[in-house]
Design a protein around this motif. Structure first.
Motif, PDB file in Angstrom:
ATOM      1  N   ARG A  55       0.920  -1.316  -0.184  1.00  0.00           N
ATOM      2  CA  ARG A  55      -0.145   0.048   0.040  1.00  0.00           C
ATOM      3  C   ARG A  55       0.815   1.420  -0.129  1.00  0.00           C
ATOM      4  O   ARG A  55       1.919   1.417   0.660  1.00  0.00           O
ATOM      5  CB  ARG A  55      -1.060   0.112   1.055  1.00  0.00           C
ATOM      6  N   CYS A  99      -4.103   0.017   6.946  1.00  0.00           N
ATOM      7  CA  CYS A  99      -3.807  -0.729   5.741  1.00  0.00           C
ATOM      8  C   CYS A  99      -2.356  -0.893   5.610  1.00  0.00           C
ATOM      9  O   CYS A  99      -1.836  -1.108   4.416  1.00  0.00           O
ATOM     10  CB  CYS A  99      -4.682   0.003   4.531  1.00  0.00           C
ATOM     11  N   MET A 170      -5.788  -6.071  -6.685  1.00  0.00           N
ATOM     12  CA  MET A 170      -6.076  -4.795  -5.922  1.00  0.00           C
ATOM     13  C   MET A 170      -5.445  -3.733  -6.687  1.00  0.00           C
ATOM     14  O   MET A 170      -4.284  -3.934  -7.299  1.00  0.00           O
ATOM     15  CB  MET A 170      -5.670  -4.799  -4.389  1.00  0.00           C
ATOM     16  N   ILE A 173      -7.472   1.594  -2.299  1.00  0.00           N
ATOM     17  CA  ILE A 173      -8.434   1.449  -1.392  1.00  0.00           C
ATOM     18  C   ILE A 173      -8.815   2.923  -0.924  1.00  0.00           C
ATOM     19  O   ILE A 173      -7.971   3.829  -0.528  1.00  0.00           O
ATOM     20  CB  ILE A 173      -7.496   0.805  -0.071  1.00  0.00           C
ATOM     21  N   TYR A 175     -11.026   5.117   1.534  1.00  0.00           N
ATOM     22  CA  TYR A 175     -11.528   5.348   2.932  1.00  0.00           C
ATOM     23  C   TYR A 175     -12.795   6.097   2.948  1.00  0.00           C
ATOM     24  O   TYR A 175     -12.758   6.963   2.416  1.00  0.00           O
ATOM     25  CB  TYR A 175     -10.464   5.949   3.744  1.00  0.00           C
ATOM     26  N   GLY A 185     -12.085   0.921   4.723  1.00  0.00           N
ATOM     27  CA  GLY A 185     -11.309   0.966   3.331  1.00  0.00           C
ATOM     28  C   GLY A 185     -12.165  -0.021   2.511  1.00  0.00           C
ATOM     29  O   GLY A 185     -11.951  -1.026   2.709  1.00  0.00           O
ATOM     30  N   VAL A 187     -11.871  -1.720  -0.902  1.00  0.00           N
ATOM     31  CA  VAL A 187     -10.938  -2.326  -1.602  1.00  0.00           C
ATOM     32  C   VAL A 187     -11.376  -2.564  -3.161  1.00  0.00           C
ATOM     33  O   VAL A 187     -12.488  -3.030  -3.286  1.00  0.00           O
ATOM     34  CB  VAL A 187     -10.269  -3.517  -1.168  1.00  0.00           C
ATOM     35  N   TYR A 373     -14.229  -4.740   2.626  1.00  0.00           N
ATOM     36  CA  TYR A 373     -13.528  -3.645   3.246  1.00  0.00           C
ATOM     37  C   TYR A 373     -12.324  -4.384   3.816  1.00  0.00           C
ATOM     38  O   TYR A 373     -12.097  -5.345   4.119  1.00  0.00           O
ATOM     39  CB  TYR A 373     -14.303  -3.430   4.450  1.00  0.00           C
ATOM     40  N   TRP A 374     -11.238  -3.622   3.534  1.00  0.00           N
ATOM     41  CA  TRP A 374     -10.075  -3.889   4.295  1.00  0.00           C
ATOM     42  C   TRP A 374      -9.786  -4.556   5.607  1.00  0.00           C
ATOM     43  O   TRP A 374     -10.329  -3.719   6.251  1.00  0.00           O
ATOM     44  CB  TRP A 374      -8.868  -2.890   3.871  1.00  0.00           C
ATOM     45  N   ASN A 375      -9.437  -5.739   5.626  1.00  0.00           N
ATOM     46  CA  ASN A 375      -9.029  -6.376   7.151  1.00  0.00           C
ATOM     47  C   ASN A 375     -10.431  -6.235   7.919  1.00  0.00           C
ATOM     48  O   ASN A 375     -10.329  -5.968   9.203  1.00  0.00           O
ATOM     49  CB  ASN A 375      -8.068  -5.358   7.840  1.00  0.00           C
ATOM     50  N   THR A 380     -17.766  -6.752   6.089  1.00  0.00           N
ATOM     51  CA  THR A 380     -17.667  -7.229   4.817  1.00  0.00           C
ATOM     52  C   THR A 380     -19.104  -8.030   4.469  1.00  0.00           C
ATOM     53  O   THR A 380     -19.723  -7.786   3.478  1.00  0.00           O
ATOM     54  CB  THR A 380     -16.457  -7.575   4.224  1.00  0.00           C
TER      55      THR A 380
END
Length: 532
Positions: A55, A99, A170, A173, A175, A185, A187, A373-375, A380
């Motif tokens: 990232r 991220c 990817m 990202i 936000y 975030g 993705v 959504y990131w992590n 998600t």
């Protein structure tokens, strides 16, 4: 065929190298120039040892280096993370840490303001500054590179196949505020961005001869789209960090702008201004909330030769619907039909499709649906769920975005917005989490508890109201609280001064023990009606 988001820049440079790609102030950048900058950034990032998928955050005002950093990161096989330049250092640091950003592209003055907060970003190793000979910020151990490190890289040495990427990987990202307070975030894959650009450029009939004025943040999917669609068609983008709406009118005239995108509050302001006769605008677009009918009529009167496209979108699927200019009079209040290469469904709680004019949840399926959504698997799973009505014989589910927005579809397939099921506040096109505001307010130490919520506002879409519990309301100075809010929050997240209410007792709760914002909103409205 363009399959990766940066391919369109290199293709435009091959096809029309001398055509204008970007303008920023007195600076002009052809497609050949931009392709060279993107390639040089990509080479520099590879020299720094950034592996594919790493990232790279970009935190600066709109300028040519901003665009080169984002698309250069993509060309290097990395993932770019555009950060809203209005965010405060603590908010920026949250995104960088969330991220796992390894490299940050910013400016020297922004780095100086960020420095105290960067201790919370353990993965950050390198800062790339947009100034040619800038120095690092005192007190940080980060490796600092000036922009002349980019220009020193020979663009001709760039090998686009060195970091093998495909369209399912990817690319970015973005936000956006989350319902639980912390930003989330979204993705996006290369396929998401390329398909979105192709769809929008198609229904807008964007042309290589168009000149687009970029006034929206590039961290906003709507603002980023202006770049991706322009580069796909080989059009020109004029970057602008405006101060007042009248500056936009002047820029449209001086740069012979043909395309302008904005959100409802900005259109409300622009509709009240005088526009020069024979305005160059070919069409304008609106998203980020419904444009009031009175604003539509005012713009039609001031810009009689300009087409108006009304659109609806959400970051998780970028863009869902548009209303053609020819339907403005026939379908007032409509958000239109699905954009090309997307299907928009209206669904009951059990997943079955609604009948005509029956309210239901808007569900978007197709190539624009983000990767999640990131992590954040929990959120998600709440928003990205199997698409309704798929064939039972397909063993793998197709994921769609369940928007949480309630709409209805008429007998001719046109959609109309009804309301939101969540408590998000929408101000000037920004989706804002009430709990994000509340956590900042309580962190000031000035209040015992706080609740934020949105109230209708003719100019902003919604304004932010705040009810706070304090030990002694009569002795409390709300100006001190607002001053702290302005110090810790971007301007669009600061409560309206006339909508700050103080009370000595606790805030009302619903049966689940949560703050009852609906009751607070009703109480505020009732009190406002009773006030002479």
């Amino acid at each position: 065929m363009n399959t990766l988001i940066h391919d369109s820049i290199f293709e435009a440079a091959r096809r029309t190298p001398d055509a204008a790609a970007l303008a920023y102030g007195a600076r002009r950048c052809s497609y050949a120039d931009l392709a060279g900058l993107v390639a040089s950034v990509a080479l520099l990032l590879r020299e720094q040892g950034l592996a594919p998928g790493t990232r790279v955050a970009v935190y600066m005002e709109k300028r040519i280096e901003n665009v080169a950093a984002m698309f250069g990161a993509a060309a290097a096989g990395c993932v770019f993370v555009p950060v809203n330049p209005l965010l405060k250092p603590e908010q920026v640091a949250y995104i960088l840490a969330d991220c796992n950003v390894r490299l940050l592209a910013t400016t020297a003055d922004r780095l100086a303001s960020l420095a105290p907060a960067l201790a919370a970003c353990p993965d950050l190793e390198t800062v790339l500054l947009a100034e040619a000979d800038a120095q690092g910020a005192p007190g940080t151990a980060l490796r600092t590179l000036a922009w002349n490190a980019v220009t020193a890289c020979a663009a001709g040495a760039f090998d686009p196949t060195a970091a093998r990427r495909i369209d399912a990987d990817m690319a970015a990202i973005l936000y956006t505020s989350g319902s639980t307070g912390a930003p989330k975030g979204v993705v996006l894959s290369h396929r998401n961005l390329v398909a979105g650009a192709a769809s929008v450029a198609s229904y807008l009939d964007l042309r290589a001869s168009d000149r687009i004025l970029s006034v929206l943040p590039l961290s906003f999917d709507y603002g980023l789209s202006q770049l991706t669609t322009a580069f796909l068609r080989g059009a020109s983008v004029v970057l602008m960090n405006y101060l007042f709406p009248k500056d936009i009118v002047a820029m449209v005239a001086s740069e012979r702008i043909t395309v302008l995108a904005a959100v409802p509050p900005l259109w409300n302001a622009l509709a009240r201004l005088e526009w020069p006769a024979g305005c160059s605008l070919r069409f304008i677009t609106n998203s980020g909330g419904a444009m009031p009918p009175v604003t539509v009529e005012a713009l039609r009167g001031r810009l009689p030769s300009t087409q108006i496209f009304l659109m609806y979108g959400l970051t998780e699927a970028f863009r869902s619907t548009y209303l053609p200019p020819s339907e403005l009079e026939r379908r007032p209040g409509s958000m239109g039909k699905a954009i090309p290469n997307a299907e928009v469904l209206v669904v009951r709680p059990d997943g079955s499709l609604c009948d005509d004019d029956e309210p239901g949840e808007l569900v978007h399926r197709g190539a624009l649906v983000a990767m999640g959504y990131w992590n954040d698997p929990e959120r998600t799973a709440q928003r990205f769920r199997p698409a309704p009505g798929r064939e039972a014989g397909l063993p793998l589910p197709e994921l769609a975005v369940w928007s949480g927005d309630t709409v209805r579809r008429d007998s001719e397939g046109y959609l109309y917005f009804i309301g939101r099921s969540d408590e998000m506040i929408k101000v000037s096109g920004y989706r804002i989490s009430p709990t994000e505001i509340e956590s900042v307010v309580q962190a000031t130490g000035l209040v015992l508890e706080a609740a934020a919520f949105g109230v209708d506002d003719g100019q902003l879409g919604q304004a932010i109201a705040l009810v706070a519990q304090v030990p002694d309301p009569d002795a409390f100075d709300p100006a001190a609280l607002l001053a702290e809010c302005r110090r810790r929050l971007p301007a669009y997240m600061v409560p309206a001064p006339d909508l700050v209410k103080l009370q000595g007792d606790g805030l009302p709760r619903n049966p689940n023990g949560k703050i009852d914002r609906k009751l607070l909103r009703q109480t505020l409205y009732t009190e406002a009606q009773a006030t002479p």
